[in-house]
Write a protein that holds these residues in place. Structure first.
Motif, short mmCIF file in Angstrom:
data_model
loop_
_atom_site.label_atom_id
_atom_site.label_comp_id
_atom_site.label_asym_id
_atom_site.label_seq_id
_atom_site.Cartn_x
_atom_site.Cartn_y
_atom_site.Cartn_z
N UNK A 135 9.51 -4.60 -1.08
CA UNK A 135 10.90 -4.80 -1.51
C UNK A 135 11.83 -3.78 -0.89
N UNK A 136 11.39 -2.52 -0.77
CA UNK A 136 12.23 -1.50 -0.14
C UNK A 136 12.47 -1.79 1.34
N UNK A 137 11.41 -2.21 2.04
CA UNK A 137 11.58 -2.51 3.46
C UNK A 137 12.43 -3.75 3.67
N UNK A 138 12.24 -4.78 2.82
CA UNK A 138 13.08 -5.98 2.93
C UNK A 138 14.54 -5.65 2.68
N UNK A 139 14.81 -4.80 1.70
CA UNK A 139 16.19 -4.38 1.43
C UNK A 139 16.77 -3.63 2.63
N UNK A 140 15.97 -2.77 3.25
CA UNK A 140 16.46 -2.03 4.41
C UNK A 140 16.75 -2.96 5.57
N UNK A 141 15.86 -3.91 5.84
CA UNK A 141 16.04 -4.81 6.97
C UNK A 141 17.24 -5.73 6.77
N UNK A 142 17.48 -6.16 5.54
CA UNK A 142 18.56 -7.12 5.29
C UNK A 142 19.92 -6.44 5.15
N UNK A 143 19.96 -5.29 4.50
CA UNK A 143 21.24 -4.67 4.18
C UNK A 143 21.64 -3.58 5.15
N UNK A 144 20.68 -2.97 5.85
CA UNK A 144 21.00 -1.86 6.73
C UNK A 144 20.70 -2.19 8.19
N UNK A 145 20.46 -3.45 8.51
CA UNK A 145 20.18 -3.82 9.87
C UNK A 145 21.43 -3.89 10.72
N UNK A 146 21.22 -4.28 11.99
CA UNK A 146 22.35 -4.39 12.90
C UNK A 146 23.27 -5.54 12.51
N UNK A 147 22.70 -6.62 12.00
CA UNK A 147 23.50 -7.77 11.58
C UNK A 147 23.93 -7.59 10.13
N UNK A 148 25.14 -8.02 9.79
CA UNK A 148 25.57 -7.94 8.38
C UNK A 148 24.74 -8.86 7.51
N UNK A 149 24.55 -8.52 6.23
CA UNK A 149 23.73 -9.35 5.35
C UNK A 149 24.37 -10.73 5.17
N UNK A 150 23.56 -11.76 4.93
CA UNK A 150 24.12 -13.10 4.68
C UNK A 150 25.05 -13.10 3.47
N UNK A 151 26.04 -13.98 3.51
CA UNK A 151 27.04 -14.01 2.45
C UNK A 151 26.41 -14.37 1.11
N UNK A 152 25.47 -15.34 1.11
CA UNK A 152 24.86 -15.73 -0.17
C UNK A 152 24.03 -14.60 -0.76
N UNK A 153 23.37 -13.81 0.10
CA UNK A 153 22.61 -12.66 -0.41
C UNK A 153 23.55 -11.62 -0.99
N UNK A 154 24.65 -11.36 -0.30
CA UNK A 154 25.61 -10.37 -0.82
C UNK A 154 26.17 -10.80 -2.17
N UNK A 155 26.48 -12.09 -2.31
CA UNK A 155 27.01 -12.58 -3.58
C UNK A 155 25.96 -12.49 -4.69
N UNK A 156 24.71 -12.81 -4.36
CA UNK A 156 23.64 -12.72 -5.37
C UNK A 156 23.42 -11.27 -5.81
N UNK A 157 23.46 -10.34 -4.87
CA UNK A 157 23.29 -8.93 -5.24
C UNK A 157 24.45 -8.45 -6.11
N UNK A 158 25.67 -8.86 -5.76
CA UNK A 158 26.81 -8.47 -6.58
C UNK A 158 26.71 -9.05 -7.99
N UNK A 159 26.30 -10.33 -8.09
CA UNK A 159 26.17 -10.94 -9.40
C UNK A 159 25.07 -10.27 -10.21
N UNK A 160 23.93 -9.95 -9.57
CA UNK A 160 22.85 -9.26 -10.28
C UNK A 160 23.31 -7.89 -10.77
N UNK A 161 24.06 -7.18 -9.93
CA UNK A 161 24.56 -5.85 -10.33
C UNK A 161 25.52 -5.97 -11.50
#
Length: 423
Positions: free
Chosen positions: A72-98
């Motif tokens: 989970x930590x590595x997946x979070x790093x690859x998706x959120x801290x990679x060269x490409x911006x995170x997908x919009x649906x993932x960003x919305x899901x993370x905001x809703x979960x928070x």
């Protein structure tokens, strides 16, 4: 005789021995994921949150929790801290979960503890007899008839007239649905077995009334959707309320928690609306004329910057006048540059930059200042810029030609810094 150690040696030993004793209890680092260190203590804490699988030993659970945590930590790093911006649906899901986690934590920390008393338990049993002494199990067929117009309602009632009085069988309900299909009457049907404690009190009362009536069906006609209920069977299943005391207390506790959650959510929403400028602007005005907006806190600093820009214009104009070739015997007179074209280009550039700075600062505050103040502001600034050269000329001891451009440049640099910080 025991040798005596110097004070620094005792100090080192007194610090080293406890550290050596505690070294065996420290958590060991097992991985580094991005900038986060994962230890055996992290794995143990995470394993307490993971439900064990059947026939899983503690060692297997710990290994599975370690893999889940690292993945989970590595997946979070690859998706959120990679060269490409995170997908919009993932960003919305993370905001809703928070948001959901923050809201749940706030509600849990602000909800009052509640334990139902004996009087509340007795009152609940008294107000809900369908869950206790009148509890029963029903077998029924519910048929929904969308768009039941008066003509179609008469068709349905004509088909219902063929049903017998008294108990109804499953075959008779199936035959009725077949006749509805032949009459090209659209419907949706479901067969159900429900306890009275699972049903709304009104619907359970309707079924009890059908069981006591000679005809075991009821048609509730509505222009949007009709509802036909065929009661096939009813089995009495009473229970003593005293035997269900623990379940009643649990239900009351859950209901109180839901009520407190709704109240806290409503209070938070009202507080957000009250403190929102958008909500205040959306409220109907008390008078016909719209209220004048409050002045911006940046109005005065921006006006000052605009005035300084106008002063820079006046200072640049004074410099161009002073830099013209002149014939004077004053020893303190400014020495003009020997390049007229360069002098002219420099003066025009300074005036253009100062004018641009004035426009950038004056446009945002024009509605707040009004027309008359907007006219006075550049005039006062330009006048100050024209009058300032006299003391500058005296202080610079004949070097006004060289000091004035520097002063204009410093004013423009200060205004540019302020403009970038504001925007």
């Amino acid at each position: 005789m025991t040798p005596r150690l110097p004070l620094p040696a005792w100090l080192i030993l007194s610090l080293a021995l406890p550290c050596a004793a505690l070294a065996g209890d420290e958590a060991q680092i097992i991985a580094r994921v991005s900038r986060q260190i994962v230890t055996t203590a992290d794995v143990a804490a995470y394993a307490a949150l993971v439900p064990p699988e059947p026939d899983e030993t503690p060692e297997m659970l710990r290994d599975r929790a370690r893999d889940l945590l690292l993945a989970s930590l590595l997946a979070q790093t690859l998706l959120l801290e990679g060269a490409e911006p995170p997908p919009e649906d993932l960003r919305l899901q993370l905001q809703e979960a928070q948001r959901r986690i923050a809201l749940d934590y706030y509600i849990a920390s602000h909800a009052a503890p509640y334990t139902p008393g004996e009087a509340e338990i007795a009152a609940f049993a008294r107000d809900n007899p369908q869950m206790f002494e009148d509890r029963a199990t029903y077998r029924y067929v519910e048929i929904l008839l969308p768009g039941l117009a008066p003509e179609r309602e008469r068709q349905v009632r004509d088909l219902l007239s063929h049903l017998p009085d008294g108990p109804l069988a499953t075959a008779e309900a199936a035959a009725l649905m077949g006749r509805l299909r032949e009459a090209d009457i659209p419907f949706r049907a479901q067969s159900a077995i429900r306890s009275s404690e699972q049903l709304p009190a009104g619907f359970a009362s309707l079924l009890d009334g059908l069981w006591a009536a000679p005809r075991r069906f009821s048609l509730q006609a509505d222009a949007a959707e009709g509802r036909l209920v065929l009661l096939l069977d009813r089995l009495a299943d009473p229970v003593e309320a005293s035997d269900m005391r623990a379940q009643i207390a649990q239900g009351l506790t859950l209901r109180n928690a839901a009520d407190q959650r709704r109240a806290i959510v409503r209070d938070l929403a009202e507080a957000a609306m009250d403190s929102s400028s958008v909500a205040q602007a959306a409220a109907p005005p008390a008078t016909v004329s719209a209220p004048r907006p409050a002045p911006s806190p940046l109005l005065l600093p921006t006006a000052l910057m605009a005035a300084l820009a106008a002063a820079a214009i006046g200072l640049a104009v004074s410099w161009m006048r002073a830099a013209r070739p002149c014939d004077t015997g004053d020893e303190q007179a400014d020495l003009p540059p020997d390049r007229p074209l360069l002098r002219r280009l420099t003066g025009i550039s300074l005036i253009a930059l100062a004018t641009l700075g004035f426009v950038l600062f004056a446009l945002p505050i024009a509605p707040g200042l009004g027309a008359h103040r907007l006219i006075i502001l550049p005039l006062a600034g330009a006048l100050a810029g024209i009058l300032v050269p006299a003391p500058i000329r005296w202080l610079s001891r004949g070097q006004f030609i060289f000091v004035a451009p520097v002063a204009v440049a410093l004013l423009l640099a200060a205004e540019l810094a302020v403009l970038l910080s504001v925007r």
